[in-house]
Design an enzyme around this catalytic site. Sequence first.
Site, PDB file in Angstrom:
ATOM      1  N   GLY A  27     -58.895  46.724  -3.303  1.00 24.33           N
ATOM      2  CA  GLY A  27     -59.879  47.742  -3.646  1.00 24.33           C
ATOM      3  C   GLY A  27     -59.412  48.611  -4.790  1.00 24.33           C
ATOM      4  O   GLY A  27     -58.224  48.619  -5.124  1.00 24.33           O
ATOM      5  N   HIS A  40     -83.436  41.934  -8.206  1.00 24.19           N
ATOM      6  CA  HIS A  40     -82.713  40.789  -7.643  1.00 24.19           C
ATOM      7  C   HIS A  40     -83.050  40.638  -6.168  1.00 24.19           C
ATOM      8  O   HIS A  40     -83.340  39.543  -5.691  1.00 24.19           O
ATOM      9  CB  HIS A  40     -81.197  41.022  -7.732  1.00 24.19           C
ATOM     10  N   GLU A  75     -81.009  45.955  -9.525  1.00 18.05           N
ATOM     11  CA  GLU A  75     -80.575  45.338  -8.262  1.00 18.05           C
ATOM     12  C   GLU A  75     -81.749  45.148  -7.305  1.00 18.05           C
ATOM     13  O   GLU A  75     -81.805  44.166  -6.572  1.00 18.05           O
ATOM     14  CB  GLU A  75     -79.468  46.166  -7.602  1.00 18.05           C
ATOM     15  N   PRO A  91     -58.279  51.890  -7.014  1.00 17.62           N
ATOM     16  CA  PRO A  91     -57.276  52.909  -6.684  1.00 17.62           C
ATOM     17  C   PRO A  91     -57.901  54.094  -5.942  1.00 17.62           C
ATOM     18  O   PRO A  91     -59.044  54.450  -6.214  1.00 17.62           O
ATOM     19  CB  PRO A  91     -56.757  53.367  -8.051  1.00 17.62           C
ATOM     20  N   GLY A  92     -57.145  54.637  -5.011  1.00 21.24           N
ATOM     21  CA  GLY A  92     -57.562  55.866  -4.350  1.00 21.24           C
ATOM     22  C   GLY A  92     -58.609  55.713  -3.276  1.00 21.24           C
ATOM     23  O   GLY A  92     -59.192  56.684  -2.827  1.00 21.24           O
ATOM     24  N   THR A  93     -58.855  54.483  -2.838  1.00 21.00           N
ATOM     25  CA  THR A  93     -59.882  54.298  -1.818  1.00 21.00           C
ATOM     26  C   THR A  93     -59.316  54.373  -0.407  1.00 21.00           C
ATOM     27  O   THR A  93     -60.050  54.238   0.561  1.00 21.00           O
ATOM     28  CB  THR A  93     -60.589  52.943  -1.991  1.00 21.00           C
ATOM     29  N   GLY A  94     -58.005  54.553  -0.309  1.00 20.15           N
ATOM     30  CA  GLY A  94     -57.419  54.754   1.015  1.00 20.15           C
ATOM     31  C   GLY A  94     -56.700  53.543   1.565  1.00 20.15           C
ATOM     32  O   GLY A  94     -56.559  53.419   2.780  1.00 20.15           O
ATOM     33  N   LYS A  95     -56.205  52.668   0.698  1.00 19.53           N
ATOM     34  CA  LYS A  95     -55.503  51.486   1.186  1.00 19.53           C
ATOM     35  C   LYS A  95     -54.193  51.887   1.871  1.00 19.53           C
ATOM     36  O   LYS A  95     -53.894  51.421   2.971  1.00 19.53           O
ATOM     37  CB  LYS A  95     -55.231  50.521   0.024  1.00 19.53           C
ATOM     38  N   ASP A 100     -76.507  37.765 -16.127  1.00 20.82           N
ATOM     39  CA  ASP A 100     -77.516  37.032 -15.353  1.00 20.82           C
ATOM     40  C   ASP A 100     -78.168  35.950 -16.199  1.00 20.82           C
ATOM     41  O   ASP A 100     -78.340  34.813 -15.752  1.00 20.82           O
ATOM     42  CB  ASP A 100     -78.618  37.985 -14.864  1.00 20.82           C
TER      43      ASP A 100
END
Length: 658
Positions: free
Chosen positions: A225, A452, A449, A227-231, A526
């Site tokens: 993930g 899609h 999106e 950086p900084g997402t809490g891994k 796409d």
Amino acid sequence: MANPNQNNKNQNQNQNNKNFFNNNPLLAFALFSIVLIMLFKSFVGEGEGIGSMLQSNVSQTKHVKYSQIKEQIEQGNIKSVKLTPSTVEAIAEISGQKIRYVAQNVPTYDKDLIPLLEEKKITYEGVMGSGWFSEIISMLLPILIFFAIWIFLANKMSKGMGGGILGAGKADKLINSEKPDTKFDDVQGVEEAKDEVKEIVDFLKYPERYIELGAKIPKGLLLVGPPGTGKTLLAKAVAGEASVPFFSVSGSSFIEMFVGVGASRVRDLFAQAKKEAPSIIFIDEIDAIGKSRASGGQMGGNDEREQTLNQLLAEMDGFGTDTPVIVLAATNRPEILDAALLRAGRFDRQVLVDKPDYEGRLAILKVHSKGVKLAKNVDLEIVGKQTAGLAGADLANIINEAALLAGRFNKKEIEQADLLEAIERAFVGLEKKNRKISDVEKKIVAYHESGHALMAELTKGATRVTKVSIIPRGLGALGYTLHLPDEEDRFLKQKHELLAEIDVLLGGRAAEEIFIGEISTGAGNDLDRATAILKDMISVYGMSDVAGLMVLKRSQNSFLGGGMISTDYSEKMAEQIDSHIKQTLNERYAYVKNTLNEYHDAIVEMATILLDVEVIEGAKVREIIETFEKEHHMPSRLAHSKAPKQEEVQTQTANNQG
Ligand code: ADP
Ligand code: ZN
């Protein structure tokens, strides 16, 4: 209020000083030596002072060669002599004046001197004191300094060697060992990742249960993930929940030291973790060591990194599945990892730790505002809404920054204004890193999106939507729609499925044209894919009338320096293919636009939700479409009804500007 703070500061400083010397034995020693030399100098200097006071009638001191003193002795000019192991001091009386001769570097093996002095009846004395002392010091000092440097280097190296030359038993500072009290509740906004790691906690808590059953405990798990997402936080929470020791190390720290240290540090890390099993090893930035050997780049390769990687692979293979040590590793670039790392028995499981959506951000903000004083007027929901695209660490920073701002204005509580100011600052910082999406971009992505998603739900042969998101993910993607194929394990695709894929791909651009009124670069990827599919249908799969069953592959001849494309079909055929592709794309595009226009309000509803909370589940998409159809008394065109399956396919909006 100010005093306790100051006390704290002083304490910190004291601690810093202590640490400073502990960490710099060489420096400490050098300072110690300097003090010693200065003391010694002043002592000797004083001695000289006393001496010259006693011999106050000495008018002159001359530094001469030993042979000159001997000459003076022989000539009978010398009255008294002072001997030290390396100097001779002689007082001469020449025409009533007392002169002191001093000779350094005296050949101490001159056996004739004493008999000569006796013969001439000169008073002499040997002085061991300061001369001897200075002798010892001047001999020992270089040795001591050398020794200190050696200890210093040895210690530095031993950090990787575990124990090492002199620092035996000294804990390795680069391998962090702790027993964290982090809990899953502290990690928010990454619910799916949390669910995935939860079973590990059970393995670690009750390893015997699993071992007795003969179950294989998973060894490695890769947290992927931005950086900084809490891994790191999540890995700690696993250790905290299972209450097992947590050994952490950063991949980049493995390869900055001396050659061979990385590998031995890996050995050390695993040895420690196994000794305290059940335990968790956490390797942050594993890409630093685990970079694919093929993508190494530099000529001659990086031996140190390779050795470290090999050691890591060996260690992971080395302990059995009955050893309850679980290795968690984190990276934000899984694509560059060496395939060997991802093989079974190593990091064969990947867990996505993604940026949080609105709900997730709100939860994270709540966690981090527990420790601070918020005013009653604070509305975290507004903060959550205004922080789209930010990771957990950014949110934690915003709370802290707001607290600092409030403190600066001597407020008792953090007010909404402080938080808003902190958000602004966070974005200013991020803008430099090109991570902020503007409101216009957000709107484009939301409609793109949604386009899609609608096509995916209405087209037979397309894969159903699992989740639509406009949370930017890592590099290059501004939003994405997750699709799940209806059946498991598809190896073959039918013609209608390929056409369906094209329709879904075109949905993004069509939506931009209809709802935004202008086309962005976001659809480039796409269109590229849609064109490629059509080309393959004609030239590889024989699915068109243009070429019939003839296979018309173009081969690129890289041997002749790239760019050389040899075609095994005629120019005329090439023209026909090109015009067929163009025509088909135009037809499909017209059809897709038509469909989107028909479902106009359903798209608007999806996009509005996306702009609000950034994520819509597939079920909600289907619900919106169904409701819309009912309201407009249309026959349902929903193409899927079966339950979702595992495999995930993604359509992404490429960020071509970035
Ligand atoms: P990563 O390892 O993914 O780079 P970290 O775990 O080091 O990120 O996150 C840094 C800090 O940011 C954490 O210690 C925590 O305070 C905060 N943080 C990040 N993600 C979250 C989250 N999902 N929930 C709560 N806090 C978070
Ligand atoms: Zn797209």
